[in-house]
Design an enzyme around this catalytic site. Structure first.
Site, PDB file in Angstrom:
ATOM      1  N   GLY A 193      29.119  -2.234 -98.959  1.00 34.69           N
ATOM      2  CA  GLY A 193      27.835  -2.888 -99.158  1.00 34.69           C
ATOM      3  C   GLY A 193      26.923  -2.521 -98.014  1.00 34.69           C
ATOM      4  O   GLY A 193      27.390  -2.048 -96.964  1.00 34.69           O
TER       5      GLY A 193
ATOM      6  N   GLN B 147      20.123  -4.056 -92.335  1.00 35.00           N
ATOM      7  CA  GLN B 147      20.962  -3.139 -91.544  1.00 35.00           C
ATOM      8  C   GLN B 147      20.303  -1.779 -91.355  1.00 35.00           C
ATOM      9  O   GLN B 147      20.770  -0.991 -90.530  1.00 35.00           O
ATOM     10  CB  GLN B 147      22.327  -2.950 -92.204  1.00 35.00           C
ATOM     11  CG  GLN B 147      23.222  -4.170 -92.156  1.00 35.00           C
ATOM     12  CD  GLN B 147      24.541  -3.887 -92.838  1.00 35.00           C
ATOM     13  OE1 GLN B 147      24.666  -4.052 -94.049  1.00 35.00           O
ATOM     14  NE2 GLN B 147      25.533  -3.437 -92.074  1.00 35.00           N
TER      15      GLN B 147
ATOM     16  N   CYS C  68      32.385  -3.795 -90.696  1.00 38.42           N
ATOM     17  CA  CYS C  68      30.943  -3.745 -90.978  1.00 38.42           C
ATOM     18  C   CYS C  68      30.382  -2.447 -90.430  1.00 38.42           C
ATOM     19  O   CYS C  68      30.746  -2.037 -89.320  1.00 38.42           O
ATOM     20  CB  CYS C  68      30.272  -4.943 -90.304  1.00 38.42           C
ATOM     21  SG  CYS C  68      28.484  -5.016 -90.552  1.00 38.42           S
ATOM     22  N   LEU C  69      29.488  -1.824 -91.182  1.00 41.15           N
ATOM     23  CA  LEU C  69      28.871  -0.581 -90.722  1.00 41.15           C
ATOM     24  C   LEU C  69      28.005  -0.803 -89.477  1.00 41.15           C
ATOM     25  O   LEU C  69      27.684   0.142 -88.774  1.00 41.15           O
ATOM     26  CB  LEU C  69      28.022   0.041 -91.838  1.00 41.15           C
ATOM     27  CG  LEU C  69      28.805   0.515 -93.072  1.00 41.15           C
ATOM     28  CD1 LEU C  69      27.840   0.996 -94.151  1.00 41.15           C
ATOM     29  CD2 LEU C  69      29.802   1.605 -92.713  1.00 41.15           C
TER      30      LEU C  69
ATOM     31  N   HIS D  24      29.727 -11.543 -97.218  1.00 45.84           N
ATOM     32  CA  HIS D  24      29.466 -10.719 -96.031  1.00 45.84           C
ATOM     33  C   HIS D  24      28.054 -10.138 -96.097  1.00 45.84           C
ATOM     34  O   HIS D  24      27.308 -10.198 -95.104  1.00 45.84           O
ATOM     35  CB  HIS D  24      30.516  -9.602 -95.952  1.00 45.84           C
ATOM     36  CG  HIS D  24      30.300  -8.636 -94.834  1.00 45.84           C
ATOM     37  ND1 HIS D  24      31.169  -8.528 -93.770  1.00 45.84           N
ATOM     38  CD2 HIS D  24      29.295  -7.735 -94.587  1.00 45.84           C
ATOM     39  CE1 HIS D  24      30.709  -7.604 -92.923  1.00 45.84           C
ATOM     40  NE2 HIS D  24      29.582  -7.110 -93.406  1.00 45.84           N
ATOM     41  N   GLU D  25      27.683  -9.582 -97.250  1.00 48.80           N
ATOM     42  CA  GLU D  25      26.369  -8.917 -97.358  1.00 48.80           C
ATOM     43  C   GLU D  25      25.228  -9.928 -97.278  1.00 48.80           C
ATOM     44  O   GLU D  25      24.215  -9.686 -96.614  1.00 48.80           O
ATOM     45  CB  GLU D  25      26.288  -8.102 -98.654  1.00 48.80           C
ATOM     46  CG  GLU D  25      27.254  -6.931 -98.706  1.00 48.80           C
ATOM     47  CD  GLU D  25      27.222  -6.046 -97.469  1.00 48.80           C
ATOM     48  OE1 GLU D  25      26.139  -5.854 -96.879  1.00 48.80           O
ATOM     49  OE2 GLU D  25      28.290  -5.566 -97.063  1.00 48.80           O
TER      50      GLU D  25
ATOM     51  N   HIS E 135      24.169 -11.138 -93.850  1.00 50.81           N
ATOM     52  CA  HIS E 135      23.281 -10.259 -93.086  1.00 50.81           C
ATOM     53  C   HIS E 135      21.815 -10.696 -93.217  1.00 50.81           C
ATOM     54  O   HIS E 135      21.030 -10.548 -92.277  1.00 50.81           O
ATOM     55  CB  HIS E 135      23.395  -8.813 -93.587  1.00 50.81           C
ATOM     56  CG  HIS E 135      24.544  -8.043 -93.001  1.00 50.81           C
ATOM     57  ND1 HIS E 135      24.663  -7.794 -91.656  1.00 50.81           N
ATOM     58  CD2 HIS E 135      25.613  -7.445 -93.587  1.00 50.81           C
ATOM     59  CE1 HIS E 135      25.767  -7.070 -91.443  1.00 50.81           C
ATOM     60  NE2 HIS E 135      26.364  -6.858 -92.592  1.00 50.81           N
TER      61      HIS E 135
HETATM   62 ZN    ZN Z   1      28.139  -5.752 -92.668  1.00 53.56          ZN
END
Ligand code: ZN
Length: 191
Positions: free
Chosen positions: A49, A54, A102-103, A144-145, A148
């Protein structure tokens, strides 16, 4: 299409609250092109995701897709989903422990408690309302997404810091036990 730069933990943008989009903004070519770039960037980084915040755009859009993901080989597949202005509501108090990465948090994973059943209300990229339920591991990915968009990162929710691990140490020391837990979650919740 363009690959976008992914903000890393410490970048102030990741701690902002992303703002809602209007229907007119969502319909604009500029935002539609941005969504294409967001999806391409998620694919390029092998993310499950990616939230607009981000990539330095604090607006309430997330992309989610799991298609035999090499970063998360145990995750059940999720078709490409774009959520605009999403609202998640737990449908029960049931939770499970999810090992997340997480990226925007390089080379770190940790265990986060997540609700097992969530109602998802949002628009899709065309402004069509979505109102559905997600369960299990998939529900964890959605939470999680959407976190953000409120300036929250998974590390904020790690209840036991001793679960923190690099990706290299995850594979031999934590992945076997977690895979067994994933199998139990999928068995119970269907995804
Ligand atoms: Zn993340």
């Amino acid at each position: 299409m363009t690959l976008l730069k992914i903000a890393q933990i410490g970048a102030p943008v990741l701690r902002q609250r992303a703002r809602e989009l209007t229907e007119a903004e969502l319909a604009s070519p500029e935002i539609q092109n941005f969504i294409d770039d967001l999806v391409e960037t998620m694919h390029d980084a092998s993310g499950a995701g990616l939230a607009a915040i981000q990539v330095y755009r604090p607006i309430r859009i997330v992309a989610i897709e799991v298609a035999d993901n090499p970063r998360y080989p145990y995750k059940p597949n999720i078709p490409l989903t774009i959520l605009v202005n999403p609202v998640l509501s737990p449908l029960s108090e049931d939770r499970f422990d999810n090992y997340e990465g997480c990226l925007s948090v390089p080379d770190l994973r940790g265990v986060v408690p997540r609700y097992a059943q969530m109602r998802v209300q949002a628009w899709d990229r065309n402004g069509t309302p979505i109102d559905r339920e997600v369960r299990g591991i998939t529900a964890g990915t959605f939470q999680h997404e959407v976190d953000h968009l409120d300036g929250s990162l998974f590390v904020d929710r790690v209840a036991d810091p001793t679960t923190l691990t690099t990706w290299k140490e995850f594979a031999p020391h934590h992945e076997p036990g977690f895979r067994a837990r994933v199998a139990a979650v999928v068995e119970r919740w269907g995804s």
